[in-house]
Design a protein around this motif. Sequence first.
Motif, PDB file in Angstrom:
ATOM      1  N   MET A   1       0.843  -1.191   0.000  1.00 33.34           N
ATOM      2  CA  MET A   1       0.000   0.000   0.000  1.00 33.34           C
ATOM      3  C   MET A   1       0.877   1.239   0.000  1.00 33.34           C
ATOM      4  O   MET A   1       2.026   1.199   0.438  1.00 33.34           O
ATOM      5  CB  MET A   1      -0.917  -0.016   1.236  1.00 33.34           C
ATOM      6  N   SER A   2       0.342   2.333  -0.469  1.00 29.37           N
ATOM      7  CA  SER A   2       1.122   3.559  -0.573  1.00 29.37           C
ATOM      8  C   SER A   2       1.562   4.046   0.800  1.00 29.37           C
ATOM      9  O   SER A   2       0.820   3.950   1.775  1.00 29.37           O
ATOM     10  CB  SER A   2       0.306   4.641  -1.267  1.00 29.37           C
TER      11      SER A   2
ATOM     12  N   GLY B   1      -5.992   1.724   7.415  1.00 26.20           N
ATOM     13  CA  GLY B   1      -6.585   0.814   8.392  1.00 26.20           C
ATOM     14  C   GLY B   1      -7.742   0.009   7.837  1.00 26.20           C
ATOM     15  O   GLY B   1      -7.830  -1.203   8.049  1.00 26.20           O
ATOM     16  N   ARG B   2      -8.641   0.666   7.113  1.00 27.20           N
ATOM     17  CA  ARG B   2      -9.811  -0.045   6.595  1.00 27.20           C
ATOM     18  C   ARG B   2      -9.444  -1.037   5.490  1.00 27.20           C
ATOM     19  O   ARG B   2     -10.030  -2.111   5.402  1.00 27.20           O
ATOM     20  CB  ARG B   2     -10.868   0.951   6.109  1.00 27.20           C
ATOM     21  N   SER B   3      -8.476  -0.675   4.662  1.00 30.44           N
ATOM     22  CA  SER B   3      -8.040  -1.618   3.624  1.00 30.44           C
ATOM     23  C   SER B   3      -7.395  -2.853   4.251  1.00 30.44           C
ATOM     24  O   SER B   3      -7.655  -3.989   3.830  1.00 30.44           O
ATOM     25  CB  SER B   3      -7.033  -0.938   2.686  1.00 30.44           C
TER      26      SER B   3
ATOM     27  N   PHE C   1       5.266   3.581   8.164  1.00 28.22           N
ATOM     28  CA  PHE C   1       4.008   3.641   8.916  1.00 28.22           C
ATOM     29  C   PHE C   1       2.819   3.863   7.979  1.00 28.22           C
ATOM     30  O   PHE C   1       1.875   4.567   8.305  1.00 28.22           O
ATOM     31  CB  PHE C   1       4.092   4.728   9.981  1.00 28.22           C
ATOM     32  N   TYR C   2       2.866   3.227   6.819  1.00 32.79           N
ATOM     33  CA  TYR C   2       1.793   3.300   5.835  1.00 32.79           C
ATOM     34  C   TYR C   2       0.434   2.957   6.433  1.00 32.79           C
ATOM     35  O   TYR C   2      -0.609   3.472   6.013  1.00 32.79           O
ATOM     36  CB  TYR C   2       2.093   2.324   4.686  1.00 32.79           C
ATOM     37  N   LEU C   3       0.402   2.046   7.427  1.00 33.28           N
ATOM     38  CA  LEU C   3      -0.868   1.528   7.935  1.00 33.28           C
ATOM     39  C   LEU C   3      -1.696   2.600   8.618  1.00 33.28           C
ATOM     40  O   LEU C   3      -2.917   2.424   8.787  1.00 33.28           O
ATOM     41  CB  LEU C   3      -0.644   0.336   8.875  1.00 33.28           C
ATOM     42  N   ARG C   4      -1.095   3.719   9.025  1.00 30.30           N
ATOM     43  CA  ARG C   4      -1.877   4.799   9.631  1.00 30.30           C
ATOM     44  C   ARG C   4      -2.918   5.339   8.662  1.00 30.30           C
ATOM     45  O   ARG C   4      -3.924   5.931   9.088  1.00 30.30           O
ATOM     46  CB  ARG C   4      -0.952   5.933  10.083  1.00 30.30           C
TER      47      ARG C   4
END
Length: 269
Positions: free
Chosen positions: A243-244, A254-256, A248-251
């Motif tokens: 993911m882009s 989260g929904r994806s 700390f991309y997950l910030r």
Amino acid sequence: MRKTSHADRTAARTASPAPRADAHGAVTVPRPAPEAAARLFLFHHAGGSQLLYRGWERAFPADWELCLVDAPGRGRLLGRPLIGTCDQLVDFFRAELEPWTDRPFAFFGHSMGALVAYELTRRLVREGRPLPSWIGLSACGAPGTARSSRDRHAWTDGQLRDWLGSVGGTPAKVLDDERLWRLFGPIFRNDFALVDTWRPDPGTTPLPVPLSAFGGTEDELVGRARLAAWAAHSQEFRGLHMMSGGHFYLRHHGRSIARHIIAAMTAPA
């Protein structure tokens, strides 16, 4: 503006209140579900806490419990001594999580949390204990892949603060305020020592647990190749999801990530 009717007011008074967050030891459950169909344990990064996953419960089914875990020395466990080796932290989490494994469960960890989730799963396999139905490992290279640094815990305060600022994920006020740095600096050093000194056991066999890997396309610490290498460490690799963003991309996703987790945990065995 629509007027509130007597029926609306009555319904509001009789509606069930939102469940209050539950917390026991290292585990915080922001939305308890008494008859939970599944539990998802979320492990935080080095220097972090369960706040990394604040609000994630809203993206998951109402009958799932998200269990946010804190390592000692932060959050509700602020007064507990820090744990400086991966094996000791796995010992701690194995004991803390055992009462919560009485129904289907899974692990998701980010960075240091991914390493802990992987080693905890290996420990459960060796000891013949209940296993997670799936594990998700984020922003963490597979065992045996080259790492960019092995000595962050030995850097000077200035080097460490500059590096943390470049990676992102740490509030600027923590890095710029001397009082806050005195509080949080030892936690970062402890956790980086845990990660930097960890060595995989030679001859480790692939886990008998489905595994998915996650990462950011601009992450300069853990690139695609190191993430894809997790395929060799599970008998059922469920793929790599990029993911882009940076480390700390997950910030921002989260929904994806939640959609991928739900699909993985509900897939036929």
